[in-house]
Design an enzyme around this catalytic site. Structure first.
Site, PDB file in Angstrom:
ATOM      1  N   TRP A  14       0.804  -1.215   0.000  1.00 29.92           N
ATOM      2  CA  TRP A  14       0.000   0.000   0.000  1.00 29.92           C
ATOM      3  C   TRP A  14       0.843   1.274   0.000  1.00 29.92           C
ATOM      4  O   TRP A  14       0.321   2.361  -0.207  1.00 29.92           O
ATOM      5  CB  TRP A  14      -0.918   0.020   1.224  1.00 29.92           C
ATOM      6  N   LYS A  15       2.133   1.137   0.294  1.00 31.10           N
ATOM      7  CA  LYS A  15       3.034   2.293   0.393  1.00 31.10           C
ATOM      8  C   LYS A  15       2.456   3.293   1.409  1.00 31.10           C
ATOM      9  O   LYS A  15       1.860   2.872   2.405  1.00 31.10           O
ATOM     10  CB  LYS A  15       3.271   2.896  -0.984  1.00 31.10           C
ATOM     11  N   HIS A  99      12.873  -2.133  -0.756  1.00 29.20           N
ATOM     12  CA  HIS A  99      12.098  -1.619  -1.886  1.00 29.20           C
ATOM     13  C   HIS A  99      12.877  -0.486  -2.543  1.00 29.20           C
ATOM     14  O   HIS A  99      13.602   0.264  -1.886  1.00 29.20           O
ATOM     15  CB  HIS A  99      10.733  -1.137  -1.407  1.00 29.20           C
ATOM     16  N   GLU A 101      12.080   2.328  -3.497  1.00 31.61           N
ATOM     17  CA  GLU A 101      11.824   3.651  -2.931  1.00 31.61           C
ATOM     18  C   GLU A 101      12.608   3.856  -1.643  1.00 31.61           C
ATOM     19  O   GLU A 101      13.022   4.985  -1.335  1.00 31.61           O
ATOM     20  CB  GLU A 101      10.317   3.832  -2.711  1.00 31.61           C
ATOM     21  N   GLU A 169      11.781  -5.908  -9.221  1.00 34.12           N
ATOM     22  CA  GLU A 169      11.060  -4.706  -9.613  1.00 34.12           C
ATOM     23  C   GLU A 169      11.951  -3.845 -10.506  1.00 34.12           C
ATOM     24  O   GLU A 169      12.834  -3.147  -9.992  1.00 34.12           O
ATOM     25  CB  GLU A 169      10.714  -3.867  -8.382  1.00 34.12           C
ATOM     26  N   SER A 215       4.072  -2.085 -11.997  1.00 30.64           N
ATOM     27  CA  SER A 215       2.862  -1.809 -12.782  1.00 30.64           C
ATOM     28  C   SER A 215       2.075  -3.077 -13.108  1.00 30.64           C
ATOM     29  O   SER A 215       1.578  -3.252 -14.224  1.00 30.64           O
ATOM     30  CB  SER A 215       3.209  -1.038 -14.059  1.00 30.64           C
ATOM     31  N   GLY A 236       1.545  -2.741  -6.423  1.00 27.09           N
ATOM     32  CA  GLY A 236       1.486  -1.427  -5.820  1.00 27.09           C
ATOM     33  C   GLY A 236       0.096  -0.837  -5.889  1.00 27.09           C
ATOM     34  O   GLY A 236      -0.807  -1.225  -5.160  1.00 27.09           O
ATOM     35  N   GLY A 237      -0.102   0.114  -6.802  1.00 25.77           N
ATOM     36  CA  GLY A 237      -1.355   0.854  -6.876  1.00 25.77           C
ATOM     37  C   GLY A 237      -2.594  -0.001  -6.986  1.00 25.77           C
ATOM     38  O   GLY A 237      -3.638   0.313  -6.389  1.00 25.77           O
TER      39      GLY A 237
END
Length: 254
Positions: A14-15, A99, A101, A169, A215, A236-237
């Protein structure tokens, strides 16, 4: 080298998204996955503020809960950080480490990620360790070398198929709508498994689940999940929408 016989794993990251209102979506996920989804394990990784509530909401269901990051130390003067033991105490079974990020925005290098993976193992959690190349590295023809090096830096003889997943990723594909070709994904996953096998042996390496992240959405999940050596997805999204996340999970068995 073929992967093992473990069910595929679909993990939702969910980040930095979600408040307590997201528990309604968790309830929707629970209903949608009632009875399980054949040959697929499900995991949601909410922000730390929601982890205990999500784990409680999912008790007795076929969906697990995981953390998004952990500190390498068990405890100490690390304001704002969360240890792997704290994550386990919330009811989690997994934790994401390394990750892209975290690597990009928090300066985490391979050594830091390896320490976090060892912390996850110490706490009895399954580590989902992330690796991947940038667009510049891929265009320079270095993608395989970069990822092999990242994977090798994480490995020691404590790694098993039961306590570790590796999530590939491609950094340039995260949140961009771009994805590598299925052939590219298969090539990278095969290289990752070969790298793992060189440290812990082919039989144990075959049990380490290799996830693809970047994605992933309902429209491309079936093709990606059918690729060689792909044992699931780090989403992710699309994991923020119950119907999309469940559609990706169902695509794994198609």
């Amino acid at each position: 080298m073929a992967s093992g016989q473990n069910p595929k794993l679909v993990a939702g990251n969910w980040k930095m998204n979600g408040t307590r209102s997201f528990l309604d979506m968790v309830a929707e996920l629970r209903v949608g996955a009632a009875g399980g989804i054949a040959d697929t394990d499900l995991l949601v990784c909410p922000p730390a503020t929601l982890l205990a509530a999500v784990a409680t909401a999912l008790e007795g269901s076929s969906i697990g809960a995981g953390g998004q990051d952990c500190h390498a130390k068990e405890s100490g003067a690390f304001t704002g950080d969360v240890s792997a033991e704290m994550i386990a105490d919330c009811g989690a079974t997994h934790v994401i480490v390394g990750h892209s990020e975290r690597r990009q925005y928090h300066g985490e290098d391979d050594a830091a990620v390896a320490a976090k993976m060892q912390a996850a193992h110490r706490a009895g959690l399954v580590a989902i360790a992330c690796v991947g190349e940038t667009q510049d590295q891929r265009e320079a023809g270095k993608a395989l070398d970069v990822v092999r090096k990242q994977v090798a830096a994480l490995l020691d003889d404590s790694v098993t198929g039961a306590n570790t997943c590796i999530a590939y990723e491609p950094v340039w594909a995260i949140g961009t709508g771009l994805t590598p070709t299925v052939a590219d994904v298969a090539e990278m996953h095969t290289a990752i498994r070969e790298t793992i096998a060189a440290t812990i042996g082919a039989d144990e390496a075959a049990q380490v689940r290799l996830l693809y992240g970047g994605s992933v959405k309902p429209a491309n999940a079936r093709e990606l999940m059918a690729a060689t050596d792909v044992d699931g997805a780090l989403v992710g999204g699309a994991s923020l929408v119950a119907a999309d996340f469940l559609a990706i999970a169902r695509a794994c068995r198609a």
